[in-house]
Design a protein around this motif. Structure first.
Motif, PDB file in Angstrom:
ATOM      1  N   TYR A  80       0.819  -1.215   0.000  1.00  0.00           N
ATOM      2  CA  TYR A  80       0.000   0.000   0.000  1.00  0.00           C
ATOM      3  C   TYR A  80       0.847   1.257   0.000  1.00  0.00           C
ATOM      4  CZ  TYR A  80      -4.436  -2.035  -0.492  1.00  0.00           C
ATOM      5  OH  TYR A  80      -5.499  -2.674  -1.067  1.00  0.00           O
ATOM      6  N   MET A  81       2.050   1.197   0.600  1.00  0.00           N
ATOM      7  CA  MET A  81       2.879   2.393   0.572  1.00  0.00           C
ATOM      8  C   MET A  81       3.393   2.667  -0.831  1.00  0.00           C
ATOM      9  SD  MET A  81       4.773   2.282   4.215  1.00  0.00           S
ATOM     10  CE  MET A  81       6.300   2.953   3.889  1.00  0.00           C
ATOM     11  N   PHE A  82       3.801   1.616  -1.538  1.00  0.00           N
ATOM     12  CA  PHE A  82       4.502   1.866  -2.791  1.00  0.00           C
ATOM     13  C   PHE A  82       3.703   1.494  -4.032  1.00  0.00           C
ATOM     14  CE2 PHE A  82       7.797   1.325   0.428  1.00  0.00           C
ATOM     15  CZ  PHE A  82       8.331   2.593   0.360  1.00  0.00           C
ATOM     16  N   GLN A  83       2.999   0.353  -4.007  1.00  0.00           N
ATOM     17  CA  GLN A  83       2.274  -0.019  -5.222  1.00  0.00           C
ATOM     18  C   GLN A  83       0.980   0.755  -5.349  1.00  0.00           C
ATOM     19  OE1 GLN A  83       1.738  -4.178  -5.642  1.00  0.00           O
ATOM     20  NE2 GLN A  83       3.913  -4.579  -5.802  1.00  0.00           N
ATOM     21  N   ALA A  84       0.241   0.858  -4.243  1.00  0.00           N
ATOM     22  CA  ALA A  84      -1.026   1.571  -4.308  1.00  0.00           C
ATOM     23  C   ALA A  84      -0.805   3.074  -4.173  1.00  0.00           C
ATOM     24  CB  ALA A  84      -1.957   1.082  -3.222  1.00  0.00           C
ATOM     25  N   GLN A  85       0.429   3.479  -3.912  1.00  0.00           N
ATOM     26  CA  GLN A  85       0.757   4.890  -3.705  1.00  0.00           C
ATOM     27  C   GLN A  85      -0.180   5.521  -2.693  1.00  0.00           C
ATOM     28  OE1 GLN A  85       0.936   6.790  -7.522  1.00  0.00           O
ATOM     29  NE2 GLN A  85       2.559   5.461  -8.235  1.00  0.00           N
ATOM     30  N   PRO A 140      -3.975   4.600  -8.471  1.00  0.00           N
ATOM     31  CA  PRO A 140      -3.312   3.342  -8.118  1.00  0.00           C
ATOM     32  C   PRO A 140      -3.925   2.710  -6.871  1.00  0.00           C
ATOM     33  CG  PRO A 140      -1.689   5.040  -8.540  1.00  0.00           C
ATOM     34  CD  PRO A 140      -3.022   5.703  -8.584  1.00  0.00           C
ATOM     35  N   ASP A 141      -4.394   3.541  -5.950  1.00  0.00           N
ATOM     36  CA  ASP A 141      -4.972   3.028  -4.711  1.00  0.00           C
ATOM     37  C   ASP A 141      -6.210   2.170  -4.993  1.00  0.00           C
ATOM     38  OD1 ASP A 141      -5.239   2.707  -1.984  1.00  0.00           O
ATOM     39  OD2 ASP A 141      -6.525   4.472  -1.779  1.00  0.00           O
ATOM     40  N   VAL A 142      -7.126   2.699  -5.801  1.00  0.00           N
ATOM     41  CA  VAL A 142      -8.332   1.948  -6.153  1.00  0.00           C
ATOM     42  C   VAL A 142      -7.951   0.686  -6.923  1.00  0.00           C
ATOM     43  CG1 VAL A 142     -10.401   1.994  -7.591  1.00  0.00           C
ATOM     44  CG2 VAL A 142      -9.817   3.973  -6.190  1.00  0.00           C
ATOM     45  N   ARG A 185       8.106  -0.319 -10.107  1.00  0.00           N
ATOM     46  CA  ARG A 185       7.680   1.059  -9.864  1.00  0.00           C
ATOM     47  C   ARG A 185       8.102   1.584  -8.494  1.00  0.00           C
ATOM     48  NH1 ARG A 185       3.416  -0.299 -13.260  1.00  0.00           N
ATOM     49  NH2 ARG A 185       2.194  -1.091 -11.537  1.00  0.00           N
ATOM     50  N   PRO A 186       7.908   0.792  -7.402  1.00  0.00           N
ATOM     51  CA  PRO A 186       8.373   1.304  -6.102  1.00  0.00           C
ATOM     52  C   PRO A 186       9.858   1.646  -6.104  1.00  0.00           C
ATOM     53  CG  PRO A 186       7.021  -0.636  -5.788  1.00  0.00           C
ATOM     54  CD  PRO A 186       7.211  -0.479  -7.264  1.00  0.00           C
ATOM     55  N   ILE A 187      10.666   0.854  -6.802  1.00  0.00           N
ATOM     56  CA  ILE A 187      12.106   1.126  -6.848  1.00  0.00           C
ATOM     57  C   ILE A 187      12.358   2.428  -7.585  1.00  0.00           C
ATOM     58  CG2 ILE A 187      14.320   0.255  -7.679  1.00  0.00           C
ATOM     59  CD1 ILE A 187      13.158  -2.571  -7.458  1.00  0.00           C
ATOM     60  N   MET A 188      11.675   2.578  -8.725  1.00  0.00           N
ATOM     61  CA  MET A 188      11.855   3.807  -9.507  1.00  0.00           C
ATOM     62  C   MET A 188      11.433   5.028  -8.718  1.00  0.00           C
ATOM     63  SD  MET A 188      10.184   2.348 -12.940  1.00  0.00           S
ATOM     64  CE  MET A 188      11.030   1.194 -14.009  1.00  0.00           C
ATOM     65  N   ILE A 189      10.251   4.928  -8.102  1.00  0.00           N
ATOM     66  CA  ILE A 189       9.724   6.096  -7.378  1.00  0.00           C
ATOM     67  C   ILE A 189      10.621   6.440  -6.202  1.00  0.00           C
ATOM     68  CG2 ILE A 189       7.807   6.894  -5.942  1.00  0.00           C
ATOM     69  CD1 ILE A 189       5.963   5.297  -7.823  1.00  0.00           C
ATOM     70  N   SER A 190      11.106   5.415  -5.478  1.00  0.00           N
ATOM     71  CA  SER A 190      11.931   5.769  -4.327  1.00  0.00           C
ATOM     72  C   SER A 190      13.282   6.314  -4.777  1.00  0.00           C
ATOM     73  CB  SER A 190      12.081   4.597  -3.362  1.00  0.00           C
ATOM     74  OG  SER A 190      12.485   3.455  -4.039  1.00  0.00           O
ATOM     75  N   ARG A 191      13.747   5.923  -5.961  1.00  0.00           N
ATOM     76  CA  ARG A 191      14.986   6.541  -6.449  1.00  0.00           C
ATOM     77  C   ARG A 191      14.761   8.005  -6.797  1.00  0.00           C
ATOM     78  NH1 ARG A 191      18.605   3.471 -10.759  1.00  0.00           N
ATOM     79  NH2 ARG A 191      19.501   5.538 -10.737  1.00  0.00           N
ATOM     80  N   HIS A 228       1.283   5.213 -18.980  1.00  0.00           N
ATOM     81  CA  HIS A 228       0.758   6.573 -18.911  1.00  0.00           C
ATOM     82  C   HIS A 228      -0.506   6.591 -18.084  1.00  0.00           C
ATOM     83  CE1 HIS A 228       1.162   5.972 -23.462  1.00  0.00           C
ATOM     84  NE2 HIS A 228       0.267   5.100 -23.107  1.00  0.00           N
ATOM     85  N   GLY A 229      -0.714   7.720 -17.454  1.00  0.00           N
ATOM     86  CA  GLY A 229      -1.871   7.825 -16.590  1.00  0.00           C
ATOM     87  C   GLY A 229      -1.470   8.413 -15.267  1.00  0.00           C
ATOM     88  N   GLN A 230      -2.041   7.850 -14.205  1.00  0.00           N
ATOM     89  CA  GLN A 230      -1.878   8.509 -12.911  1.00  0.00           C
ATOM     90  C   GLN A 230      -0.678   8.010 -12.122  1.00  0.00           C
ATOM     91  OE1 GLN A 230      -5.516   8.664 -10.712  1.00  0.00           O
ATOM     92  NE2 GLN A 230      -6.719   9.340 -12.447  1.00  0.00           N
ATOM     93  N   GLN A 231       0.051   7.024 -12.653  1.00  0.00           N
ATOM     94  CA  GLN A 231       1.153   6.455 -11.875  1.00  0.00           C
ATOM     95  C   GLN A 231       2.197   7.480 -11.463  1.00  0.00           C
ATOM     96  OE1 GLN A 231       2.591   3.251 -14.289  1.00  0.00           O
ATOM     97  NE2 GLN A 231       1.051   1.831 -13.545  1.00  0.00           N
TER      98      GLN A 231
END
Lengths: 297, 410
Positions: free
Chosen positions: A258-263, B374-376, B67-73, B87-90
């Motif tokens: 939820y922290m990283f994948q679901a942002q 992404p949450d939904v 994606r988590p790796i990319m975003i945290s970098r 493309h989109g909300q990521q």
């Protein structure tokens, strides 16, 4: 105590106190500070980046109505209790066996301790392969002639937790054995002699004399093993990645997803705060009994 | 005199440290299967040929891991030169936080507005009128891939739509095949469900739910039918226990499984295995029921770097990715559709041509990444994983929970 002014007390062991400053600062800033920050932001609706808009207990309400989170908690409880009981029981049993003045004790000790040198990721992968029906145990037994043999725990939602447990025990018991063995070696030989003179059988001596004497060792082991269980993550990721379905999900995976994948940082923080709370519920009564009790003596 | 020369030389080397040297850009992406790696090699080749240097930063394990790796970098202050996202909300919040490079001048110079088709791709890259990403391909997940040989072995004709597929499944099973191959990773069951949404519920219901966010339709009979279809599929996939999507595809390639619901990137795997579209395998866009495809896909985002030289290289790469030659070379290998209508794809095979046709007739819808946060999507994914892997959850229960999740994202 009478002549002890504040200044004198500060000056005592000054070197040791100065040396402890970096560690104390790290503990305060990184651990306590980080924890407080996480708990604070679990009350916000932070998404990908932390945001200061507070929404009360909404994240917690959502968390406790989420079926994946509830499954995770249940899985962790089952795995945790079994892992705790079995690692300590098997570890102690192995230690007792090692303590019988056997030959090649060093060799056996090394063999038993080897799995602990492997990370959980490696352990998980190795056991994923061993338990894989295509080329693991099932395949070997079948090629020996038992065609109907089925052993596929990782793909069966009902027993997948036991598949994890096997790997966890394999990795952890050697370490517990070593601690226990050290504890056993700390028991004075005179105790054994006295027990022998009184004609008490060996197993009774272990159960009613030695184990109570080893209480501090057991408590240490308990804390180390329990904290390892609560943060269980990499073993599951490597072995089953939470599957099949949600059958082997654990809380730490929920937090990460939820922290990283679901942002959704807020949701992840809420989940990790709950993990902290569960650690505290275990730890506080224990610490109270362990340290609060000292004052009696 | 001598000192003066030396000083000048030093000054020159300090001012232009990389003159004559290629600028290196690290590019992160999650393209690691056989067909994907072949496609990304085309991008690297083109970028290297243009005088810069592509430093490959492939991250294995799919988008969910990468994606988590990319975003945290990026948020942690160690940005790469360019990175893949859908493309989109990521990447929306990263853009809003000012961490991404504004590509509007490149887009204007290259005339992206007139060339990128469908325009929704560029819209998905646009935040407050500025363009922040370079779309590279169109991927649609609504495809059913069938093994012709598996059906031949069972002695039945290859189905032409989802309903026939379900009806013939028992015969396939009798011939010792798995009717439906499905990997265990969470996103795959979610993808299969997404494909069924548009195929079974039809375009109008789909639009009402995903674009107008009409929750009455979401709870209505059209979507109940979707969940019923998913419950059917759940039974057909019960025996498939592989993890990765390409392992599931390989079950179809080796004729052990009848079919797989997977995006058009599966095509790359068939191609690497030397299979011929129409002869060895059959593809049914929109599961053969409603020939609509959603136009999600991949885009490259360029994190802001302090180095002006690298920034220039980033802009060169952005322009290169959209250029016609690279589009053709890349998409032929990848099995995806190009993001511009003005390129020649006569080399495309049967399945890609089907996709191009649908694209040309305009039977397209925006992808889930563009409609939901992404949450939904993650919550829906969790629900799908639970639903697909446990027979205990009925279609009605799953339906009710799903509507709740969508409501949380309104």
């Amino acid at each position: 105590m009478a002549g002890n002014t504040l200044g004198a007390r500060l000056m005592r062991n000054l070197n040791a106190k100065i040396a402890a400053i970096p560690m104390v600062t790290t503990a305060l800033v990184v651990f306590l500070g980080g924890t407080a920050w996480t708990v604070l932001y679990s009350f916000t609706n932070s998404k990908l980046l932390p945001r200061n808009s507070f929404i009360g207990f909404d994240q917690y309400e959502r968390l406790w109505s989420n079926s994946r989170w509830l499954t995770s908690i249940q899985n962790l409880m089952i795995y945790g209790i079994l892992a705790l009981v079995f690692t300590i029981a098997i570890g102690f049993l192995l230690a007792v066996l090692m303590d019988q003045k056997i030959r090649f004790e060093d060799t056996f000790r090394t063999i038993m301790l080897y799995p602990f040198a492997l990370s959980f990721i490696v352990t998980g992968l190795v056991w994923q392969w061993i338990l894989n029906p295509e080329f693991g145990i099932q395949h070997i037994v079948r090629s020996l002639g038992w065609d109907g043999f089925t052993f596929d725990p990782l793909n069966n939602p009902d027993v997948v937790l036991y598949g994890l447990l096997i790997a966890g025990l394999w990795q952890g018991t050697g370490f517990v054995m070593c601690i226990m063995l050290a504890g056993l070696r700390g028991i004075d030989d005179d105790i054994w002699k006295a027990a022998r003179v009184d004609g008490i059988p060996r197993w009774k001596t272990y159960l009613f004399v030695v184990i109570p004497m080893m209480r501090p060792v057991f408590v240490t082991t308990l804390v180390i093993v329990a904290s390892g269980i609560i943060k269980l993550y990499d073993l599951v990721v490597a072995q089953t990645s939470g599957g099949p379905g949600t059958a082997s999900q654990v809380p730490a995976m929920y937090v990460y997803d939820y922290m990283f994948q679901a942002q959704n940082l807020g949701q992840g923080f809420a989940a990790s705060s709950m993990m902290l709370l569960s650690v505290l519920i275990v730890l506080i009564p224990w610490a109270y009994l362990e340290f609060g009790g000292k004052k009696r003596g | 005199m001598k000192n003066w020369k030396l000083a000048a030389a030093l000054l020159a080397s300090a001012a232009m440290p990389s003159a004559g040297w290629a600028t290196e850009l690290e590019v992160t992406h999650w393209w690691t299967s056989g067909g994907e790696a072949a496609a990304v090699a085309e991008l690297a080749k083109a970028f290297d040929a243009s005088g810069d240097k592509w430093v490959d930063g492939a991250i294995a394990g799919g988008g969910g891991t990468a994606r988590p790796i990319m975003i945290s970098r990026i948020t942690g202050g160690d940005p790469m030169g360019a990175t893949q996202f859908n493309h989109g909300q990521q990447a929306l919040e990263l853009v809003e936080a000012g961490l991404m490079l504004d590509l509007t001048d490149v887009a204007e110079a290259e005339g992206w507005k007139d060339k990128v088709y469908p325009p929704s791709l560029l819209d998905a890259c646009t935040v407050d009128g500025r363009i922040y990403c370079a779309p590279v391909n169109i991927h649609s997940p609504e495809w059913l891939w069938l093994s012709n040989k598996a059906y031949e072995d069972a002695g039945i004709p290859v189905p032409t739509n989802w309903n026939e597929f379900v009806a013939t499944a028992p015969q396939l099973e009798a011939a010792g095949k798995i009717p439906l191959a499905l990997g265990n990773q969470p996103w795959q069951s979610n993808l299969a469900f997404g494909a069924m949404q548009i195929a079974v519920a039809g375009l109008d219901a789909w639009k009402a739910v995903n674009i107008d966010k009409n929750m009455d339709v979401a709870a209505g009979p059209e979507y109940a039918a979707v969940f019923k279809a998913a419950a059917d599929a759940r039974k057909l996939a019960a025996k498939s226990n592989v993890q990765d999507w390409n392992q599931a595809t390989s079950l179809v390639i080796t004729d052990q499984a009848g079919g797989q619901i997977m995006g058009d990137w599966a095509q790359g795997e068939f191609q690497v295995a030397g299979e011929v579209a129409g002869k060895d395998y059959t593809c049914l866009p929109g599961l053969g029921l409603n020939e609509y495809i959603s136009t999600g896909g991949d885009a490259f985002y360029f994190p802001k770097l302090d180095d002006p030289e690298k920034e220039a290289a980033q802009k060169r790469l952005a322009a290169l990715l959209v250029s016609p030659e690279v589009q053709v070379a890349f998409n032929l290998k990848k099995g995806s559709l190009p993001i511009r209508g003005d390129v020649d794809l006569s080399a495309a095979n049967d399945c890609m041509k089907k996709g191009l046709e649908i694209l040309a007739t305009g039977n397209i819808v925006p992808s889930g990444d563009m409609n939901w946060s992404p949450d939904v999507q993650k919550q829906a994914e969790d629900l799908m994983v639970e639903f697909w892997k446990s027979d205990a959850m009925s279609a009605e229960d799953a339906h009710a929970k799903w509507v709740e999740i969508l409501k949380s994202g309104l």
